[in-house]
Scaffold this motif. Structure first.
Motif, PDB file in Angstrom:
ATOM      1  N   LEU A   1       0.847  -1.206   0.000  1.00  0.00           N
ATOM      2  CA  LEU A   1       0.000   0.000   0.000  1.00  0.00           C
ATOM      3  C   LEU A   1       0.883   1.257   0.000  1.00  0.00           C
ATOM      4  O   LEU A   1       0.579   2.233  -0.688  1.00  0.00           O
ATOM      5  N   LEU A   2       1.978   1.221   0.736  1.00  0.00           N
ATOM      6  CA  LEU A   2       2.886   2.381   0.765  1.00  0.00           C
ATOM      7  C   LEU A   2       3.562   2.570  -0.600  1.00  0.00           C
ATOM      8  O   LEU A   2       3.723   3.701  -1.070  1.00  0.00           O
ATOM      9  N   GLU A   3       3.949   1.452  -1.211  1.00  0.00           N
ATOM     10  CA  GLU A   3       4.544   1.530  -2.573  1.00  0.00           C
ATOM     11  C   GLU A   3       3.571   2.217  -3.519  1.00  0.00           C
ATOM     12  O   GLU A   3       3.968   3.038  -4.337  1.00  0.00           O
ATOM     13  N   ALA A   4       2.296   1.873  -3.385  1.00  0.00           N
ATOM     14  CA  ALA A   4       1.274   2.464  -4.265  1.00  0.00           C
ATOM     15  C   ALA A   4       1.162   3.969  -4.018  1.00  0.00           C
ATOM     16  O   ALA A   4       0.717   4.715  -4.888  1.00  0.00           O
ATOM     17  N   ASP A   5       1.578   4.405  -2.846  1.00  0.00           N
ATOM     18  CA  ASP A   5       1.586   5.825  -2.498  1.00  0.00           C
ATOM     19  C   ASP A   5       2.939   6.482  -2.815  1.00  0.00           C
ATOM     20  O   ASP A   5       3.217   7.592  -2.360  1.00  0.00           O
ATOM     21  N   GLY A   6       3.811   5.767  -3.501  1.00  0.00           N
ATOM     22  CA  GLY A   6       5.070   6.358  -3.970  1.00  0.00           C
ATOM     23  C   GLY A   6       6.258   6.196  -3.031  1.00  0.00           C
ATOM     24  O   GLY A   6       7.300   6.822  -3.231  1.00  0.00           O
ATOM     25  N   ILE A   7       6.108   5.351  -2.004  1.00  0.00           N
ATOM     26  CA  ILE A   7       7.235   5.151  -1.076  1.00  0.00           C
ATOM     27  C   ILE A   7       8.028   3.912  -1.513  1.00  0.00           C
ATOM     28  O   ILE A   7       7.452   2.841  -1.718  1.00  0.00           O
TER      29      ILE A   7
ATOM     30  N   SER B   1      13.975  11.788   7.010  1.00  0.00           N
ATOM     31  CA  SER B   1      12.935  12.598   7.664  1.00  0.00           C
ATOM     32  C   SER B   1      11.744  12.749   6.728  1.00  0.00           C
ATOM     33  O   SER B   1      10.586  12.582   7.140  1.00  0.00           O
ATOM     34  N   GLU B   2      12.030  13.062   5.457  1.00  0.00           N
ATOM     35  CA  GLU B   2      10.934  13.206   4.485  1.00  0.00           C
ATOM     36  C   GLU B   2      10.178  11.891   4.332  1.00  0.00           C
ATOM     37  O   GLU B   2       8.946  11.869   4.294  1.00  0.00           O
ATOM     38  N   MET B   3      10.930  10.803   4.260  1.00  0.00           N
ATOM     39  CA  MET B   3      10.288   9.489   4.118  1.00  0.00           C
ATOM     40  C   MET B   3       9.387   9.208   5.320  1.00  0.00           C
ATOM     41  O   MET B   3       8.245   8.753   5.177  1.00  0.00           O
ATOM     42  N   ALA B   4       9.883   9.526   6.518  1.00  0.00           N
ATOM     43  CA  ALA B   4       9.128   9.218   7.738  1.00  0.00           C
ATOM     44  C   ALA B   4       7.792   9.972   7.770  1.00  0.00           C
ATOM     45  O   ALA B   4       6.749   9.390   8.092  1.00  0.00           O
ATOM     46  N   PHE B   5       7.813  11.249   7.408  1.00  0.00           N
ATOM     47  CA  PHE B   5       6.562  12.017   7.416  1.00  0.00           C
ATOM     48  C   PHE B   5       5.602  11.535   6.318  1.00  0.00           C
ATOM     49  O   PHE B   5       4.386  11.525   6.504  1.00  0.00           O
ATOM     50  N   LYS B   6       6.173  11.134   5.187  1.00  0.00           N
ATOM     51  CA  LYS B   6       5.347  10.620   4.094  1.00  0.00           C
ATOM     52  C   LYS B   6       4.701   9.283   4.508  1.00  0.00           C
ATOM     53  O   LYS B   6       3.512   9.043   4.277  1.00  0.00           O
TER      54      LYS B   6
ATOM     55  N   ASP C   1       1.664   6.236  17.008  1.00  0.00           N
ATOM     56  CA  ASP C   1       3.084   6.450  16.680  1.00  0.00           C
ATOM     57  C   ASP C   1       3.622   5.199  16.004  1.00  0.00           C
ATOM     58  O   ASP C   1       2.932   4.177  15.933  1.00  0.00           O
ATOM     59  N   PHE C   2       4.827   5.284  15.485  1.00  0.00           N
ATOM     60  CA  PHE C   2       5.435   4.091  14.862  1.00  0.00           C
ATOM     61  C   PHE C   2       6.936   4.282  14.743  1.00  0.00           C
ATOM     62  O   PHE C   2       7.446   5.410  14.841  1.00  0.00           O
ATOM     63  N   LYS C   3       7.604   3.154  14.496  1.00  0.00           N
ATOM     64  CA  LYS C   3       9.059   3.152  14.266  1.00  0.00           C
ATOM     65  C   LYS C   3       9.326   2.521  12.898  1.00  0.00           C
ATOM     66  O   LYS C   3       8.711   1.505  12.568  1.00  0.00           O
ATOM     67  N   ILE C   4      10.192   3.148  12.127  1.00  0.00           N
ATOM     68  CA  ILE C   4      10.624   2.502  10.878  1.00  0.00           C
ATOM     69  C   ILE C   4      12.146   2.444  10.825  1.00  0.00           C
ATOM     70  O   ILE C   4      12.838   3.132  11.591  1.00  0.00           O
ATOM     71  N   GLU C   5      12.622   1.612   9.902  1.00  0.00           N
ATOM     72  CA  GLU C   5      14.060   1.556   9.617  1.00  0.00           C
ATOM     73  C   GLU C   5      14.242   1.769   8.123  1.00  0.00           C
ATOM     74  O   GLU C   5      13.348   1.458   7.336  1.00  0.00           O
ATOM     75  N   ALA C   6      15.404   2.274   7.756  1.00  0.00           N
ATOM     76  CA  ALA C   6      15.692   2.490   6.344  1.00  0.00           C
ATOM     77  C   ALA C   6      17.005   1.805   6.015  1.00  0.00           C
ATOM     78  O   ALA C   6      17.865   1.617   6.881  1.00  0.00           O
ATOM     79  N   GLY C   7      17.143   1.420   4.729  1.00  0.00           N
ATOM     80  CA  GLY C   7      18.355   0.731   4.312  1.00  0.00           C
ATOM     81  C   GLY C   7      18.965   1.383   3.091  1.00  0.00           C
ATOM     82  O   GLY C   7      18.271   2.039   2.307  1.00  0.00           O
ATOM     83  N   ARG C   8      20.285   1.187   2.982  1.00  0.00           N
ATOM     84  CA  ARG C   8      21.009   1.635   1.782  1.00  0.00           C
ATOM     85  C   ARG C   8      21.160   0.423   0.874  1.00  0.00           C
ATOM     86  O   ARG C   8      21.696  -0.608   1.295  1.00  0.00           O
ATOM     87  N   THR C   9      20.702   0.560  -0.382  1.00  0.00           N
ATOM     88  CA  THR C   9      20.838  -0.554  -1.323  1.00  0.00           C
ATOM     89  C   THR C   9      22.249  -0.526  -1.922  1.00  0.00           C
ATOM     90  O   THR C   9      22.962   0.481  -1.799  1.00  0.00           O
TER      91      THR C   9
END
Ligand code: ADP
Ligand code: TMP
Ligand code: ASP
Length: 240
Positions: free
Chosen positions: A60-66, A152-157, A175-183
């Motif tokens: 669903l997030l991918e469909a929203d451009g994330i 930060s932009e990704m988190a708010f999106k 609230d929520f927690k996410i993690e991000a990765g470098r490909t």
């Protein structure tokens, strides 16, 4: 896709190598932990629900451009993802005061915040994932300035998308927690998982807690609420 050696055993998932160095396989366990692994529990089927729910939400997030690491759900508990170097920051967004925010700032749980807040924790189990500010994260080289901006932009999106996704099924995103990765080719993607383990989710009408706080604070109905959230998602967004 050939599942190869076990790379890492985490608190909620095992991570396996594959025959492609840019891909790995998550295997979700039924385990639950809290307070940096001090409290332990589990319920039958938790890994299946979190695997399916995280993938469902990531789509669903991918469909929203994330952009996310998700490639393919392989089985009830296994998912193929793009192998990343995880940015060692837990990225936390809050819409309503709860948890450590309420405790730290003396704001009553349930108080709506005038704006979504963003905070980072240094992802380091030995140190107990301490809160860290951006200048400190830059100073010890956890991320670059550009990455902090992108995260930060990704988190708010993600917050805006997730709030809508959950509100449609009668749930407030606290609230929520996410993690991000470098490909390997230098992109930043949303990684790890989004599930009731990593979000606070309250029923929009009754404020009933529908997340891991039921386990953290022994509120009962731990497994029931995971089945409840997954059931509502499937019912509204269609069987996957
Ligand atoms: P923990 O390490 O906190 O116990 P898990 O049991 O969920 O957490 O283990 C999964 C591990 O995989 C985490 O350390 C997480 O940062 C890492 N991870 C998440 N997404 C990816 C990815 N796309 N590539 C490589 N590692 C990942
Ligand atoms: P906190 O209020 O305890 O700081 O938690 C904020 C959010 O982050 C909450 O939705 C739960 C989630 N979270 C994790 O996903 N992993 C963690 O290790 C912690 C402490 C919180
Ligand atoms: N995930 C963390 C742990 O297992 C803490 C938490 O979610 O409360 O310790």
């Amino acid at each position: 896709m050939v599942k190869k050696e076990l790379l890492y055993t985490g608190k909620a998932k095992k991570v396996y190598a594959t025959d492609d160095p840019n891909l790995c396989i998550f295997e979700y366990k039924d385990d639950a932990t809290a307070f940096n692994g001090l409290k332990k529990g589990s319920f039958e089927g938790k890994g299946v629900i979190n695997n399916k729910m995280a993938n469902f939400i990531f789509r669903l997030l991918e469909a929203d451009g994330i952009k996310t690491h998700l490639k393919e759900e392989l089985s009830d508990r296994e998912t193929l993802v793009e192998k990343c170097e995880i940015v060692p920051l837990e990225i936390i967004v809050r819409n309503v005061a709860a948890g450590s925010f309420s405790k730290r700032f003396g704001v009553e749980e349930g108080t709506p915040l005038k704006n979504p807040t963003l905070e980072f924790s240094y992802k380091n189990d030995d140190l107990g994932d301490p809160m860290i500010n951006t200048s400190q994260a830059l100073a010890i080289g956890l991320a670059t300035e550009n990455e902090i901006k992108e995260l930060s932009e990704m988190a708010f999106k993600v917050n805006e998308s997730l709030k809508k996704i959950f509100l449609q099924i009668g749930i407030k995103l606290i609230d929520f927690k996410i993690e991000a990765g470098r490909t390997s080719d230098g992109r930043i993607v949303l990684a790890d998982e989004i599930s009731p383990d990593t979000c606070r989710l309250w029923d929009a009408e009754t404020n009933k807690k529908l997340d891991k706080d039921r386990f953290r604070f022994d509120l009962g109905e731990f497994s029931d609420v995971y089945f409840e959230v997954w059931g509502r998602l499937k019912e509204y967004y269609g069987n996957n």
